[in-house]
Design a protein around this motif. Structure first.
Motif, short mmCIF file in Angstrom:
data_model
loop_
_atom_site.label_atom_id
_atom_site.label_comp_id
_atom_site.label_asym_id
_atom_site.label_seq_id
_atom_site.Cartn_x
_atom_site.Cartn_y
_atom_site.Cartn_z
N LYS B 2 0.75 -1.11 0.13
CA LYS B 2 -0.02 0.02 0.22
C LYS B 2 0.78 1.18 0.04
CE LYS B 2 -3.91 -0.31 2.35
NZ LYS B 2 -4.79 0.11 3.73
N ALA B 4 1.30 5.13 -0.36
CA ALA B 4 0.70 6.66 -0.44
C ALA B 4 1.64 7.67 -1.07
CB ALA B 4 0.32 7.05 1.20
N ALA B 6 2.11 11.39 -1.07
CA ALA B 6 1.98 12.52 -0.22
C ALA B 6 2.92 13.76 -0.41
CB ALA B 6 1.79 12.16 1.30
N CYS B 37 -7.56 9.74 -2.30
CA CYS B 37 -8.20 10.52 -1.04
C CYS B 37 -8.09 11.90 -0.79
CB CYS B 37 -6.86 9.78 0.06
SG CYS B 37 -7.06 8.01 0.20
N LYS B 154 -10.93 4.55 1.86
CA LYS B 154 -9.81 3.67 2.06
C LYS B 154 -10.32 2.24 2.30
CE LYS B 154 -6.23 4.77 4.47
NZ LYS B 154 -5.50 5.36 5.58
N LEU B 165 -2.27 4.95 -3.05
CA LEU B 165 -3.33 6.09 -2.41
C LEU B 165 -2.97 7.60 -2.82
CD1 LEU B 165 -2.90 4.02 0.47
CD2 LEU B 165 -4.79 5.10 0.83
N ASP B 166 -3.70 8.32 -3.34
CA ASP B 166 -3.21 9.74 -3.72
C ASP B 166 -3.58 10.47 -2.36
OD1 ASP B 166 -2.23 11.94 -4.96
OD2 ASP B 166 -4.09 12.24 -6.36
N SER B 167 -2.78 11.26 -1.82
CA SER B 167 -3.11 11.87 -0.37
C SER B 167 -3.53 13.46 -0.84
CB SER B 167 -1.99 11.78 0.35
OG SER B 167 -2.06 12.75 1.43
N ALA B 178 -5.41 9.71 5.54
CA ALA B 178 -4.84 9.09 4.16
C ALA B 178 -3.75 8.15 4.16
CB ALA B 178 -4.56 10.08 3.08
N VAL B 179 -2.65 8.73 4.87
CA VAL B 179 -1.29 7.88 4.99
C VAL B 179 -1.32 7.05 5.97
CG1 VAL B 179 -0.21 9.74 3.62
CG2 VAL B 179 0.27 9.59 6.15
N ALA B 182 -0.45 3.21 5.54
CA ALA B 182 0.34 2.94 4.60
C ALA B 182 1.61 1.87 4.76
CB ALA B 182 0.54 4.07 3.70
N VAL B 185 5.45 5.68 1.97
CA VAL B 185 5.19 6.87 1.58
C VAL B 185 5.92 7.59 0.87
CG1 VAL B 185 4.23 9.25 2.22
CG2 VAL B 185 3.84 7.21 3.83
#
Lengths: 142, 296
Positions: B2, B4, B6, B37, B154, B165-167, B178-179, B182, B185
């Motif tokens: 996963k 993220a 950010a 996100c 999520k 994941l786009d934070s 969001a993060v 994860a 990151v």
């Protein structure tokens, strides 16, 4: 009669502050004697809900009228419940504003004149360059 | 895995990297899921153009007072951390948009005078973009509780091999939401004083959350060398550098994927992914060794 005015400093010779919830000072004034008490706004750096807390402070102090520049919908709702009358658009020196009020030259608005979070620094999301969130130094806990 | 994406600073290229990385890996036959996100301003869909298959509302629980039970004691207003309740002349006023749904008012009310009712704060949409499973959320205009919508986005995370994941930008609550869970990151920045300042904040956040991370530098050939020097000093790996290529900006402004308009960049994103996987493995191994060392 007891009224409150938002002010940039602790005296009647200071300017009326435009923001209700985040004003540096509230001046509680007895309109008959012009005696007043200045209190520092405890909610000036609140994370959120400064208007609500400040409006509650007015109600707790039995203020009948509030004179300020701008007031948002949350504080206005508290005033409505508490029976505190709101006058917005007030500018200039606090003492002169109170004199105008006593002369009947200021009109009760009865409602908010700005949106939520109007007085909160930077404001939201202008374009792609960062600066998102609710402005000045706010450590947002949402 | 996963991952993220950010950044402390907004407009550094999170979405560009998230979408192009997702599509690069999808093209290589991997199972990829993309979760946008950034529910205040979701924009992955502009580039990936997913076909939306389902929509669902997001609600939060807010208190409602049962007036017959309420004595107006004011405990609820006192315990509310967010000033979402005021008690005026014995009457409870609730400000729903300030409520975080923590339930403290209900918990502390001596008269048991609260019930909780759902309130819609946004929606989530799910669909497909080529092989990518796609989910994003929209916070309703005027709402503040973006973490509620982010959490819902999520929850869509399935058992795909890769979840990207786009934070949202920054280092505040929505970003943490969001993060926080994860595996890795990727902190996107640009080689400018602003970029460096906000990168330092983001690094602070990742370290506080004990999340493994690396840096991506966008428009890496403009500005100055300070970001790179900072990374060297702090022993932070730079796993991706994208040059200030006008053609990327042109593709972006047309809503096109970089790797479609400029296929030579596919390799750039592939290499970035390989570096992240290597780094992640090394970090996991190091952690494992540390554990065994302390155990023995």
């Amino acid at each position: 009669m007891k009224i409150a005015i938002t002010a940039t400093g602790p005296s009647l010779d200071d300017q009326v502050e435009a923001r209700f919830g985040r004003t540096p000072y509230y001046l509680f004034i007895d309109t008959e004697t012009m005696e007043f008490e200045a209190i520092q706004n405890p909610n000036v750096a609140a994370g959120g809900g400064a208007g609500i807390q400040s409006a509650q402070l007015m109600a707790d102090n039995d203020v009948k009228y509030v004179l300020t520049g701008n007031c948002g919908p949350n504080a206005s709702r508290v005033f409505g419940s508490a029976g505190v009358k709101l006058i917005v658009g007030v500018t200039g020196i606090a003492r002169q504003a109170v004199e105008k009020f006593k002369a009947g030259a200021l009109v009760v608005s009865g409602q908010a004149n700005v949106a939520s979070h109007f007085g909160m620094g930077g404001g939201q999301g202008m374009g792609g360059g960062g600066g998102r969130g609710m402005g000045a130094g706010r450590n947002r806990r949402s | 895995m996963k991952l993220a994406i950010a950044s402390g600073k907004g407009g550094t290229g999170k979405t560009t990297i998230a979408t192009n990385l997702a599509l690069t890996l999808d093209d290589k036959g991997m199972e990829v899921q993309l979760l946008d996100c950034d529910v205040e301003e979701p924009n992955c869909h502009i580039f990936l153009k997913p076909k939306i298959e389902s929509t669902a509302p997001v609600t939060v629980l807010i208190p409602k007072v049962i007036e017959e039970k309420c004595t107006g004691c004011g405990v609820c207003a006192e315990v509310c951390e967010y000033s979402a309740i005021a008690v005026i002349k014995g009457k409870v006023l609730i400000f729903p948009e300030l409520c975080h749904g923590c339930g403290a008012c209900k918990l502390f009310c001596p008269e048991n005078a609260f019930i909780e009712v759902p309130r819609e704060v946004g929606i989530i949409e799910e669909g497909k973009a080529s092989g990518i499973s796609f989910t994003h959320g929209f916070l309703n205009i005027g709402e503040l509780m973006s973490p509620a919508v982010i959490d819902e986005v999520k929850k869509a995370a399935g058992d795909k091999e890769i979840v990207i994941l786009d934070s949202p930008p920054g280092t505040s609550c929505p970003v943490i939401a969001a993060v926080k869970d994860a595996d890795f990151v990727l902190l996107v920045t640009e080689p400018t004083p602003f970029g460096l300042n906000d990168l330092e904040l983001a690094v602070g956040m990742a370290r506080e959350l004990k999340l493994p991370f690396a840096v991506a530098i966008n428009r890496s050939d403009v500005g100055n060398e300070d970001v790179k020097e900072y990374c060297r000093r702090e022993k932070i790996e730079i796993v991706l550098e994208i040059p200030n290529d006008r053609r990327i900006a042109e593709a972006y402004s047309r809503g096109e994927m970089v790797i479609h308009a400029l296929p030579e960049y596919q390799k750039t994103f592939e290499t970035c992914w390989e570096k992240i996987i290597d780094l992640h493995q090394n970090m996991m191994q190091a952690e494992q060794q540390e554990k065994t060392a302390t155990e023995s």
